[in-house]
Design a protein around this motif. Sequence first.
Motif, PDB file in Angstrom:
ATOM      1  N   ARG A  62     -15.166 -44.502 -53.588  1.00  0.00           N
ATOM      2  CA  ARG A  62     -16.603 -44.667 -53.305  1.00  0.00           C
ATOM      3  C   ARG A  62     -16.889 -46.030 -52.678  1.00  0.00           C
ATOM      4  NH1 ARG A  62     -19.833 -41.796 -58.364  1.00  0.00           N
ATOM      5  NH2 ARG A  62     -19.625 -39.663 -57.578  1.00  0.00           N
ATOM      6  N   GLY A  63     -16.001 -46.449 -51.801  1.00  0.00           N
ATOM      7  CA  GLY A  63     -16.193 -47.685 -51.061  1.00  0.00           C
ATOM      8  C   GLY A  63     -15.769 -48.936 -51.774  1.00  0.00           C
ATOM      9  N   GLU A  64     -15.308 -48.822 -53.024  1.00  0.00           N
ATOM     10  CA  GLU A  64     -14.906 -49.998 -53.793  1.00  0.00           C
ATOM     11  C   GLU A  64     -13.391 -49.995 -53.988  1.00  0.00           C
ATOM     12  OE1 GLU A  64     -17.016 -50.226 -57.437  1.00  0.00           O
ATOM     13  OE2 GLU A  64     -18.998 -50.303 -56.492  1.00  0.00           O
ATOM     14  N   ALA A  65     -12.772 -51.173 -53.810  1.00  0.00           N
ATOM     15  CA  ALA A  65     -11.324 -51.293 -53.954  1.00  0.00           C
ATOM     16  C   ALA A  65     -10.902 -50.964 -55.379  1.00  0.00           C
ATOM     17  CB  ALA A  65     -10.882 -52.703 -53.584  1.00  0.00           C
ATOM     18  N   SER A  66      -9.875 -50.110 -55.504  1.00  0.00           N
ATOM     19  CA  SER A  66      -9.409 -49.720 -56.833  1.00  0.00           C
ATOM     20  C   SER A  66      -7.948 -50.077 -57.058  1.00  0.00           C
ATOM     21  CB  SER A  66      -9.586 -48.211 -57.034  1.00  0.00           C
ATOM     22  OG  SER A  66      -8.718 -47.491 -56.178  1.00  0.00           O
ATOM     23  N   THR A  67      -7.321 -50.716 -56.069  1.00  0.00           N
ATOM     24  CA  THR A  67      -5.888 -50.967 -56.132  1.00  0.00           C
ATOM     25  C   THR A  67      -5.492 -51.764 -57.377  1.00  0.00           C
ATOM     26  OG1 THR A  67      -5.892 -50.996 -53.712  1.00  0.00           O
ATOM     27  CG2 THR A  67      -3.911 -51.797 -54.801  1.00  0.00           C
ATOM     28  N   ALA A  68      -6.349 -52.668 -57.808  1.00  0.00           N
ATOM     29  CA  ALA A  68      -6.028 -53.508 -58.959  1.00  0.00           C
ATOM     30  C   ALA A  68      -6.375 -52.844 -60.291  1.00  0.00           C
ATOM     31  CB  ALA A  68      -6.776 -54.844 -58.842  1.00  0.00           C
ATOM     32  N   GLN A  69      -7.046 -51.694 -60.264  1.00  0.00           N
ATOM     33  CA  GLN A  69      -7.430 -51.019 -61.502  1.00  0.00           C
ATOM     34  C   GLN A  69      -6.226 -50.393 -62.194  1.00  0.00           C
ATOM     35  OE1 GLN A  69     -10.510 -48.233 -60.205  1.00  0.00           O
ATOM     36  NE2 GLN A  69     -11.963 -49.290 -61.524  1.00  0.00           N
ATOM     37  N   ARG A  70      -6.226 -50.407 -63.514  1.00  0.00           N
ATOM     38  CA  ARG A  70      -5.195 -49.724 -64.282  1.00  0.00           C
ATOM     39  C   ARG A  70      -5.389 -48.216 -64.164  1.00  0.00           C
ATOM     40  NH1 ARG A  70      -5.779 -51.697 -70.219  1.00  0.00           N
ATOM     41  NH2 ARG A  70      -7.883 -50.959 -69.756  1.00  0.00           N
ATOM     42  N   PRO A  71      -4.317 -47.428 -64.277  1.00  0.00           N
ATOM     43  CA  PRO A  71      -4.455 -45.970 -64.183  1.00  0.00           C
ATOM     44  C   PRO A  71      -5.480 -45.401 -65.154  1.00  0.00           C
ATOM     45  CG  PRO A  71      -2.142 -46.584 -64.113  1.00  0.00           C
ATOM     46  CD  PRO A  71      -2.906 -47.840 -64.404  1.00  0.00           C
ATOM     47  N   GLN A  72      -5.506 -45.925 -66.389  1.00  0.00           N
ATOM     48  CA  GLN A  72      -6.416 -45.392 -67.400  1.00  0.00           C
ATOM     49  C   GLN A  72      -7.880 -45.713 -67.120  1.00  0.00           C
ATOM     50  OE1 GLN A  72      -3.916 -47.558 -67.825  1.00  0.00           O
ATOM     51  NE2 GLN A  72      -4.250 -48.960 -69.544  1.00  0.00           N
ATOM     52  N   ASP A  73      -8.110 -46.641 -66.187  1.00  0.00           N
ATOM     53  CA  ASP A  73      -9.489 -47.005 -65.854  1.00  0.00           C
ATOM     54  C   ASP A  73     -10.002 -46.277 -64.610  1.00  0.00           C
ATOM     55  OD1 ASP A  73      -9.519 -48.786 -67.989  1.00  0.00           O
ATOM     56  OD2 ASP A  73      -8.788 -50.453 -66.767  1.00  0.00           O
ATOM     57  N   ARG A  74      -9.194 -45.413 -64.022  1.00  0.00           N
ATOM     58  CA  ARG A  74      -9.575 -44.771 -62.759  1.00  0.00           C
ATOM     59  C   ARG A  74     -10.225 -43.405 -62.943  1.00  0.00           C
ATOM     60  NH1 ARG A  74      -5.338 -46.417 -58.003  1.00  0.00           N
ATOM     61  NH2 ARG A  74      -4.984 -48.566 -58.685  1.00  0.00           N
ATOM     62  N   ASN A  75     -10.249 -42.910 -64.168  1.00  0.00           N
ATOM     63  CA  ASN A  75     -10.834 -41.603 -64.460  1.00  0.00           C
ATOM     64  C   ASN A  75     -10.212 -40.518 -63.582  1.00  0.00           C
ATOM     65  OD1 ASN A  75     -12.398 -39.731 -65.735  1.00  0.00           O
ATOM     66  ND2 ASN A  75     -14.329 -40.351 -64.794  1.00  0.00           N
ATOM     67  N   VAL A  76      -8.878 -40.480 -63.641  1.00  0.00           N
ATOM     68  CA  VAL A  76      -8.098 -39.548 -62.824  1.00  0.00           C
ATOM     69  C   VAL A  76      -7.358 -38.579 -63.732  1.00  0.00           C
ATOM     70  CG1 VAL A  76      -6.065 -39.389 -61.333  1.00  0.00           C
ATOM     71  CG2 VAL A  76      -7.823 -41.089 -60.855  1.00  0.00           C
ATOM     72  N   GLY A  77      -7.368 -37.299 -63.388  1.00  0.00           N
ATOM     73  CA  GLY A  77      -6.554 -36.310 -64.081  1.00  0.00           C
ATOM     74  C   GLY A  77      -5.305 -36.039 -63.268  1.00  0.00           C
ATOM     75  N   PHE A  78      -4.145 -35.988 -63.932  1.00  0.00           N
ATOM     76  CA  PHE A  78      -2.874 -35.824 -63.236  1.00  0.00           C
ATOM     77  C   PHE A  78      -2.137 -34.623 -63.818  1.00  0.00           C
ATOM     78  CE2 PHE A  78      -0.361 -38.966 -60.551  1.00  0.00           C
ATOM     79  CZ  PHE A  78       0.553 -38.015 -60.100  1.00  0.00           C
ATOM     80  N   VAL A  79      -1.709 -33.706 -62.961  1.00  0.00           N
ATOM     81  CA  VAL A  79      -0.934 -32.540 -63.404  1.00  0.00           C
ATOM     82  C   VAL A  79       0.380 -32.523 -62.635  1.00  0.00           C
ATOM     83  CG1 VAL A  79      -0.845 -30.029 -63.624  1.00  0.00           C
ATOM     84  CG2 VAL A  79      -3.023 -31.236 -63.934  1.00  0.00           C
ATOM     85  N   PHE A  80       1.483 -32.462 -63.378  1.00  0.00           N
ATOM     86  CA  PHE A  80       2.813 -32.505 -62.775  1.00  0.00           C
ATOM     87  C   PHE A  80       3.390 -31.089 -62.644  1.00  0.00           C
ATOM     88  CE2 PHE A  80       2.095 -36.481 -64.970  1.00  0.00           C
ATOM     89  CZ  PHE A  80       2.482 -37.434 -64.040  1.00  0.00           C
ATOM     90  N   GLN A  81       4.541 -31.002 -61.973  1.00  0.00           N
ATOM     91  CA  GLN A  81       5.207 -29.714 -61.806  1.00  0.00           C
ATOM     92  C   GLN A  81       5.605 -29.128 -63.155  1.00  0.00           C
ATOM     93  OE1 GLN A  81       8.362 -29.661 -58.904  1.00  0.00           O
ATOM     94  NE2 GLN A  81       9.429 -28.000 -59.898  1.00  0.00           N
ATOM     95  N   HIS A  82       6.092 -29.975 -64.047  1.00  0.00           N
ATOM     96  CA  HIS A  82       6.478 -29.509 -65.374  1.00  0.00           C
ATOM     97  C   HIS A  82       5.337 -29.824 -66.333  1.00  0.00           C
ATOM     98  CE1 HIS A  82      10.439 -28.571 -63.916  1.00  0.00           C
ATOM     99  NE2 HIS A  82      10.475 -29.752 -63.325  1.00  0.00           N
ATOM    100  N   TYR A  83       4.960 -28.835 -67.088  1.00  0.00           N
ATOM    101  CA  TYR A  83       3.662 -28.797 -67.758  1.00  0.00           C
ATOM    102  C   TYR A  83       3.414 -29.955 -68.717  1.00  0.00           C
ATOM    103  CZ  TYR A  83       5.665 -24.300 -66.530  1.00  0.00           C
ATOM    104  OH  TYR A  83       6.345 -23.318 -65.893  1.00  0.00           O
TER     105      TYR A  83
END
Length: 330
Positions: A62-83
């Motif tokens: 949303r226009g703001e740099a996130s590179t320095a943010q920790r993964p847990q602070d990015r509000n991201v859901g991650f799904v891998f090949q193995h469940y």
Amino acid sequence: MSIEVRNLSKRLGGKTILDHVDLEIPEGGLVALLGPSGSGKTTLLRVIAGLETPDEGEVLVRGEASTAQRPQDRNVGFVFQHYALFPHMSVRQNIAFGLDVKPRAQRPSRDIIRARVDELLALIQLDSYGHRLPAELSGGQRQRVALARALAVEPKVLLLDEPFGALDAQVRAELRQWLRRLHDVSKVTTVLVTHDQEEAMEVADTVAVMNKARIEQVGHPRDIYDHPATAFVARFVGQMNQLHQVPGGTAFARPHEMELSLDPAAGEPAQVVSLLAMGPLARLRLQEASGRELEVQLGWERLAQLQLKEGSPVYVRAGRVQILQEEYSI
């Protein structure tokens, strides 16, 4: 939540994994990163998630740099090949896990968690499976539970790394359709990594084709197929006949764009090497006098008119030719 990748580079052990990559992912969109193994697509996904740090460039959310943010602070859901489901927990407990482990001040009430899990069980069409353990589910069902667990915490971005790669072809086809419907309901900005072109073309709004650490083309799936920007994209997305070298590039034509005739004046001489008549189109493999082989697709009516079989002589020409460069276009 919109995502913008700017001039992203990543090197590992002297090897360039990402080479000045730029990509825009619109809010609510579903973008597929498509490419062969080693093209950089999973590394790009991990940089967006915050699991990898780039050597150059930045990721804007949303226009703001996130590179320095920790993964847990990015509000991201991650799904891998193995469940990666917890085998000792029920389906309900697996889905609720991300909510249950939130700090007490942020944790929803038990009633809210229960209602959220019920909502997600209905969404993934496993309403009556909440009490079961992962071992009691099929592979496709376990992957749906993994997706529900990622969605439970209401992520702003959903990142999928080859989520159906471990499943058989029929289950993958069913889950592709299900994922598209799920996205239409959830509207979560989603990035899907896959090497399966059918998966990318069927599911995504936008496809980014990657090769050798760079993005070669970004566009709507139909545009990627009909108007490939480079020779690599032409070869990788769908079948393509490479015809000959011409000034400025290489000539290509899709199998359905090839025209066959019994008239010697209508094309170059060739012979039918194999013929598979299955489905709405017949698939033929031809061999020209030079030894070059061509793939051709014909409708049943045209095949009946020509009365071709293995070993038949025929004359072939390309109805539409595309001249493409080997080099990157962007």
